[in-house]
Write a protein that holds these residues in place. Structure first.
Motif, mmCIF file in Angstrom:
data_model
loop_
_atom_site.group_PDB
_atom_site.id
_atom_site.type_symbol
_atom_site.label_atom_id
_atom_site.label_comp_id
_atom_site.label_asym_id
_atom_site.label_seq_id
_atom_site.Cartn_x
_atom_site.Cartn_y
_atom_site.Cartn_z
ATOM 1 N N LEU A 195 0.810 -1.220 0.000
ATOM 2 C CA LEU A 195 0.000 0.000 0.000
ATOM 3 C C LEU A 195 0.842 1.267 0.000
ATOM 4 N N LEU A 196 2.084 1.171 0.441
ATOM 5 C CA LEU A 196 2.930 2.359 0.553
ATOM 6 C C LEU A 196 3.048 3.088 -0.779
ATOM 7 N N GLY A 197 2.811 4.397 -0.739
ATOM 8 C CA GLY A 197 2.943 5.232 -1.920
ATOM 9 C C GLY A 197 1.736 5.261 -2.828
ATOM 10 N N GLN A 198 0.737 4.429 -2.560
ATOM 11 C CA GLN A 198 -0.418 4.381 -3.444
ATOM 12 C C GLN A 198 -1.388 5.522 -3.139
ATOM 13 N N ARG A 199 -1.986 6.080 -4.218
ATOM 14 C CA ARG A 199 -3.057 7.051 -4.030
ATOM 15 C C ARG A 199 -4.334 6.298 -3.712
ATOM 16 N N VAL A 200 -5.047 6.760 -2.707
ATOM 17 C CA VAL A 200 -6.200 6.023 -2.204
ATOM 18 C C VAL A 200 -7.367 6.962 -1.922
ATOM 19 N N LEU A 201 -8.551 6.374 -1.917
ATOM 20 C CA LEU A 201 -9.716 6.987 -1.301
ATOM 21 C C LEU A 201 -10.007 6.212 -0.031
ATOM 22 N N VAL A 202 -10.452 6.915 0.992
ATOM 23 C CA VAL A 202 -10.778 6.282 2.267
ATOM 24 C C VAL A 202 -12.291 6.139 2.362
#
Length: 347
Positions: free
Chosen positions: A98-105
C-alpha cells in the motif's frame, strides 16, 4: 481542529503532531478533502433531537453537545469525512504494497462487519481529513487507478457513497422513474448521475438558475423548486431520493406511485416533517432511512470512477486554513457539486 460544538470560531487552524499508525492502521498524507453537510452538522450538534431547524438555520442556534452521529462527538478533534490521499506509512505487520499508493478512504466504517449496523465515521467519530495527515484502518483504504485530480477524487467518498447506498437500498433499476430533490448539492448531483448510470429516468428538483447544469449532468426533467412538484407528476415515481425533507416532505411523498419507495439520508431543510399516514399506507409505500453503507457501495464507486462511468463536480477549492470561508460558501447553496479543501502540505 474543531474545539467544540458551535460556530466558525470553533474551527482552530493549529500545528499538531503527525499521528503514528498502530497495527492494522495506515498513515495517509491528505492530498484533498471534500466538504459535506455532515461536517457542518457535526460541528453544530445538529444530530441532536433537540435541534429541529435545517442546517443553515441551525447555524445560529444553541449548539448541542450530544449532536454527533453516535451521540456526543469526541471534541476536540479533527473533522473531515472525505479523504483523497497517499499512503505514507503502515502500522506494524501491515501490507507494505500500500505504501505510496493514491487512495480513497471509505468514510463509513463497519467495525463489527456488515451484518451489524454499528458504524464509525471518519471525521465524525475520530480524527479525519482536515489535516496534512490522517490515520485510518488499512481495511478502509481503496487504491484508485484514475486520471482524475486529487480534488476531483475528494468530491466522491461521502456524497457519492451516500447516494449510491440509497439507490442500492431502494433497488433502483433501468426504466424506473426517480425523483431527486436538492439535485444541485453533493449528494443530489451524485444521485442524478448514479441513477442515470442504472438506466433510470430522472427528474431533478433544483432552482431555475441551476437547471442547465443538471440537464447537462444527465437529468431528464427539471422541476423548479420554487413551484413545487406539478400535479401531472403526482403519483408517477417509483423512487424518491430526498435529502431535503422540511416543508416539502409531503409533496415528495405524494409524487410516488403506488408501491413506491421513499429513501433518505438527510434533512437539510428541516428534520421534523408532517406525515399524512394515509399517503403512506393507502399507497403501500416503503420508507427507507440510510446511514450505514452496505458492503458493495464503496467498491462499486471505485469501479465507476476507474471506468469513467461518473464524473466529479468540483464547485471550487480552498486552502485548508480557509475552512470557515469554504463552509460559508457551502451553506449559501449557490454551487453545484462539492467544495474541496487543500492542506498546506499538498499545495
Amino acid at each position: 481542529m474543531t474545539t467544540g460544538p458551535g460556530g466558525y470560531d470553533r474551527l482552530d487552524f493549529r500545528d499538531v503532531p503527525i499521528p503514528v499508525p498502530m497495527a492494522g492502521e495506515a498513515l495517509v498524507k491528505v492530498l484533498a478533502a471534500g466538504i459535506n453537510n455532515t461536517d457542518i452538522n457535526t460541528r453544530l450538534g445538529w444530530y441532536s433531537s433537540r435541534v429541529t431547524a435545517g442546517t443553515a438555520e441551525a447555524a445560529g442556534a444553541m449548539p448541542a453537545a450530544d449532536g454527533g452521529w453516535n451521540g456526543a462527538s469526541p471534541f476536540p478533534f479533527i473533522q473531515g469525512t472525505d479523504c483523497c490521499g497517499r499512503v505514507a506509512a503502515i502500522g506494524p505487520g501491515g501490507d507494505a504494497s500500500l505504501l505510496g499508493q493514491r487512495v480513497l478512504v471509505r468514510p463509513c466504517m463497519r467495525p463489527q462487519g456488515f451484518s451489524s449496523l454499528d458504524m464509525k465515521w471518519l471525521g465524525s467519530d475520530f480524527d479525519g481529513a482536515f489535516a496534512d495527515y490522517a490515520v485510518v484502518p488499512q481495511a478502509e483504504l481503496f487504491p484508485i487507478a484514475s486520471q482524475w485530480s486529487d480534488a476531483e477524487l475528494a468530491t466522491i467518498p461521502c456524497a457519492y457513497g451516500t447516494a449510491e447506498n440509497m439507490l442500492h437500498r431502494a433497488g433502483v433499476s433501468a426504466g424506473e422513474r426517480v425523483l431527486v430533490t436538492g439535485a444541485s448539492g453533493g449528494v443530489g448531483s451524485a444521485a442524478v448521475q448514479l441513477a442515470k448510470r442504472r438506466g433510470a429516468w430522472v427528474a431533478a428538483v433544483t432552482t431555475a438558475d441551476k437547471a442547465a447544469a443538471l440537464l447537462h449532468l444527465g437529468a431528464d426533467h427539471i422541476i423548479d423548486r420554487a413551484l413545487g412538484i406539478p400535479a401531472d407528476l403526482a403519483g408517477t415515481f417509483a423512487v424518491a431520493v430526498d435529502n431535503v425533507a422540511g416543508p416539502g416532505f409531503g409533496g415528495v411523498l405524494t409524487a410516488l406511485a403506488r408501491g413506491g419507495c421513499y429513501v433518505t439520508s438527510g434533512a437539510i431543510a428541516g428534520p421534523v416533517v408532517a406525515l399524512d399516514m394515509r399517503d403512506l399506507y393507502l399507497q403501500d409505500l416503503t420508507l427507507i432511512g440510510c446511514t450505514a453503507w452496505d458492503a458493495p457501495v464503496f467498491p462499486n464507486l471505485i469501479g465507476y470512477i476507474e471506468r469513467n462511468e461518473i464524473r466529479p463536480l468540483v464547485a471550487g477549492t480552498f486552502p485548508l486554513q480557509e475552512i470557515a470561508e469554504a463552509q460559508r460558501a457551502f451553506l449559501e447553496k449557490r454551487h453545484v457539486g462539492n467544495f474541496v479543501l487543500i492542506p498546506p502540505g499538498a499545495a
